[in-house]
Scaffold this motif. Structure first.
Motif, short mmCIF file in Angstrom:
data_model
loop_
_atom_site.label_atom_id
_atom_site.label_comp_id
_atom_site.label_asym_id
_atom_site.label_seq_id
_atom_site.Cartn_x
_atom_site.Cartn_y
_atom_site.Cartn_z
N THR A 26 4.74 36.44 -34.20
CA THR A 26 3.56 36.25 -34.74
C THR A 26 3.01 36.97 -35.66
N THR A 29 4.43 37.03 -38.58
CA THR A 29 3.69 35.28 -39.63
C THR A 29 3.03 35.97 -40.05
N LEU A 133 9.55 29.18 -40.56
CA LEU A 133 9.58 29.95 -42.01
C LEU A 133 10.20 29.34 -43.75
#
Length: 144
Positions: A26, A29, A133
């Motif tokens: 997370t 990201t 991604l």
């Protein structure tokens, strides 16, 4: 260790590993988003390579932490006597390679299998993360 204890403790360590992985992915990201915004006007090579390199660095760190966590369990649980053997066994088990040159006793086999399950699921999650991604990075590059 009884079967119930092996399942409980194996589940606990697996849960710790995944909590750590989810938190760091997370964070990764968020950093990738920030990096992408900063590199908006950079050369195309950097806008593609930088997020991928950042994510791979995070994934290597996450998997390394998980291998070390299992090695700590083996050493402090007096299962394996030295760090070299514990790290080797942890890495070989985590990657589900399992050479078989170091084998746990019957009272720890199920618990040890949780290290393999942790690795199997961690590699799956990391692969899914990288695919998502890269899909996003390439989609943004094709649009621009």
């Amino acid at each position: 260790m009884t079967l119930a204890n092996q399942i409980i403790w194996g589940s606990i360590y697996l849960g710790i590993c995944f909590l750590f992985e989810i938190i760091l992915l997370t964070w990764c990201t968020q950093l990738v988003r920030e990096l992408t915004l900063r590199l908006e006007n950079a050369k195309r090579f950097f806008t593609i390579a930088a997020p991928i390199c950042l994510a791979l660095g995070f994934i290597v760190a996450i998997h390394t932490f998980q291998v070390w966590l299992w090695a700590i369990v083996w050493v402090f649980g007096d299962v394996l006597t030295d760090w070299n053997t514990a790290l080797y066994f942890s890495l070989v088990t985590f990657t589900t390679l399992g050479y078989g040159d170091i084998v746990l006793g019957e009272d720890l086999r199920i618990f040890g299998a949780f290290a393999s399950v942790t690795g199997l699921l961690a590699f799956g999650l990391s692969t899914a993360f990288m695919v998502a991604l890269m899909t996003q990075v390439f989609k943004e590059e094709l649009i621009s």
